[in-house]
Design a protein around this motif. Structure first.
Motif, PDB file in Angstrom:
ATOM      1  N   THR A   1      -2.188 -36.625   5.406  1.00 11.55           N
ATOM      2  CA  THR A   1      -2.585 -37.087   6.739  1.00 11.55           C
ATOM      3  C   THR A   1      -1.417 -37.025   7.709  1.00 11.55           C
ATOM      4  O   THR A   1      -1.601 -36.753   8.906  1.00 11.55           O
TER       5      THR A   1
ATOM      6  N   ILE B   1      -8.329 -40.133  10.761  1.00  8.47           N
ATOM      7  CA  ILE B   1      -7.099 -39.714  10.086  1.00  8.47           C
ATOM      8  C   ILE B   1      -5.958 -40.681  10.395  1.00  8.47           C
ATOM      9  O   ILE B   1      -5.159 -41.023   9.511  1.00  8.47           O
TER      10      ILE B   1
ATOM     11  N   HIS C   1      -4.138 -42.802   7.536  1.00  6.69           N
ATOM     12  CA  HIS C   1      -2.689 -42.754   7.341  1.00  6.69           C
ATOM     13  C   HIS C   1      -2.105 -44.164   7.306  1.00  6.69           C
ATOM     14  O   HIS C   1      -1.272 -44.481   6.438  1.00  6.69           O
TER      15      HIS C   1
ATOM     16  N   THR D   1     -10.456 -43.763   2.311  1.00  3.29           N
ATOM     17  CA  THR D   1     -11.236 -43.223   3.425  1.00  3.29           C
ATOM     18  C   THR D   1     -12.313 -44.201   3.864  1.00  3.29           C
ATOM     19  O   THR D   1     -12.558 -44.383   5.062  1.00  3.29           O
TER      20      THR D   1
END
Length: 509
Positions: free
Chosen positions: A60, A109, A113, A276
């Motif tokens: 990421t 994203i 991260h 995620t």
């Protein structure tokens, strides 16, 4: 050509394998390491969570570098986030907003991260404590312990640098503290601050410099340490808990290929999927809510990420002491926390060498300890964790006071007293609990497990029937040295009970 000759001709894959083996020795390495045995225990997955979250961070992070502009040049924002349209801000903050609102999948994203960083440090700390409490840091793994400790230490600063890049009001408040802490260093503090920030706070170079450290220098060092860490794990062989057939000279488990590799691959996707999912449903670091950094503003309820909360707590609970020596003013209210912060971490880093020195244990150890069988070490670890948690609460004393409707002075004084009292109490209580659990194990070995069945003896006495432990459980409870902490009970032994000649019961020895 006959059928036998056709079968003798190597296929394309075999020819490729032979070509690689002739140049790299892959068959020899594969035969040696692909069948290497790894033991199976749920706690070993903590290290894999560290590794997989680090991989997610790298993936990421590479994606985010394509859109982030590490510049403090001021621009006027015109983007999808209407409340900030027309506001002057740095390019770093503007590009962060663009990633969050204008780049397809950018917010996901970004949050993936950030969440990966939080879980990476949490997994490293938990993984390290697992090694601490089970004693896997002993010879010959002291160097590998130091590598893991360095990864944790670098991870804290890597998180700080990444957290500061968006140049929002929250991270800018944290950088203000970093600047003040740097200035508090005697003699060289001013020069260090000028070198780091490129001038008076906030300067114009700090984001670009942190960006270089965040994406290049520290990740490169950490990647090298991870590789060295894994190589030493393979070289020293994996530790294991005591059990039937397990000794200091062997490893009982499953081969790396294909069993362990298949499990590890599946677990990687589980970790990736869980991260995620968290990133998709739980917002983290909404920089648009804070606004761009301004030197004349401070965000309310400013808190660092959890892993630096204890450093913040050290500063918040420290009295504002100042002393003047030879015309120089020392800001002890900041200097002392700056010194204590690394000392807390260094103590854990050097503990294996301290334990080896004081116990004079120079032997190799490949079997893990049960924490209860090392009461002193377990008490020290629990005491260190309690201090960390107390300081973490101190780092959010304003939030604690607001939520619990208390005076902030009350919370601050409670933390000041607690950071000395709580670790001492936790040390004593943890050690006594470990000793009590040892005595409980002794009773299990001597008398077996309680069944709840009451039996009346011929002379009228009622006794509870005990079921003897199986050999595997007996081995688990007795496969360790008698701890030195039980010196006040010289007759305590966890050896299997001996029978008297008449067979009437266990001997008293």
């Amino acid at each position: 050509m006959t059928t036998r000759e056709q079968r003798a001709e190597p296929g394309r894959g075999e020819r490729l394998s032979g070509w690689l083996d002739g140049r790299l020795g892959t068959r020899t390495l594969g035969a040696k390491y692909l069948r290497k045995v790894f033991p199976d225990h749920w706690s070993f997955l903590l290290g894999e969570i560290c590794l997989y979250s680090f991989v997610v961070l790298i993936l990421t992070g590479v994606w985010l570098t394509l859109f982030f502009h590490p510049s403090m040049n001021e621009v006027t924002y015109h983007g999808s986030y209407t409340p900030l349209n027309g506001v002057r801000m740095s390019e770093a903050y503007a590009s962060t907003l663009d990633i969050s609102f204008d780049v397809r999948g950018g917010l996901l994203i970004r949050q993936l991260h950030h969440w990966s960083a939080l879980i990476f440090v949490a997994a490293m700390l938990t993984h390290m404590m697992r090694h601490f409490f089970t004693g896997s840091f002993r010879k010959p793994r002291e160097v590998n312990w130091v590598f893991g400790w360095l990864l944790l230490f670098l991870g804290l600063f890597e998180g700080l640098f990444g957290y500061s890049l968006p140049d929002d009001l929250l991270s800018g408040t944290g950088l203000r503290f970093v600047y003040g802490a740097t200035l508090s260093v005697p003699i060289v503090g001013t020069y260090l601050a000028l070198f780091l920030f490129g001038g008076e706070f906030p300067g114009h170079d700090i984001v670009a410099r942190f960006y270089s450290l965040h994406i290049l220098v520290i990740p490169g060092i950490m990647a090298a340490l991870v590789l060295a860490h894994l190589i030493l794990v393979v070289y020293h062989k994996h530790t294991q808990f005591a059990g039937p057939g397990k000794t200091e000279r062997n490893v009982v488990g499953t081969p790396f290929f294909p069993v362990y590799l298949a499990k590890a691959g599946g677990f990687f996707f589980l970790v990736f999927g869980a991260l995620t999912l968290i990133a998709a449903v739980a917002s983290v670091n909404p920089v648009w809510s804070y606004g761009p950094y301004r030197a004349d503003q401070v965000s309310t309820g400013a808190q660092p990420d959890w892993y630096l909360g204890f450093a913040e707590g050290l500063v918040r609970v420290m009295p504002g002491w100042e002393v003047t020596l030879w015309g120089h003013t020392l800001i002890l209210g900041v200097l002392i926390p700056v010194v204590v912060f690394p000392l807390l971490l260094v103590f854990i880093g050097v503990y294996p060498f301290l334990e080896a020195r004081f116990t004079k244990d120079r032997r190799e150890h490949h079997l893990l300890d049960r924490p209860r069988n090392k009461p002193l070490r377990t008490a020290i670890g629990a005491s260190w964790i309690s201090l960390y948690l107390i300081l973490l609460a101190g780092g959010g004393n304003d939030i604690v006071a607001t939520r619990l409707h208390l005076s902030i002075n009350t919370v601050t004084w409670a933390v000041r007293i607690g950071m000395f009292v709580v670790p001492a109490v936790v040390f004593v209580v943890t050690r006594r609990i470990c000793l009590g659990l040892q005595l409980r194990d002794r009773e299990l070995v001597l008398h077996g497990r309680e069944t709840g069945v009451i039996k009346r003896l011929p002379h009228g006495e009622y006794v509870e029937v005990h079921q003897p432990l199986d050999q595997a459980r007996l081995h688990q409870l007795t496969a360790h040295e008698r701890p030195g902490e039980l010196v006040e009970h010289p007759k305590v032994s966890l050896d299997p009970p001996r029978r008297t000649p008449s067979g009437s019961g266990p001997s008293s020895s």
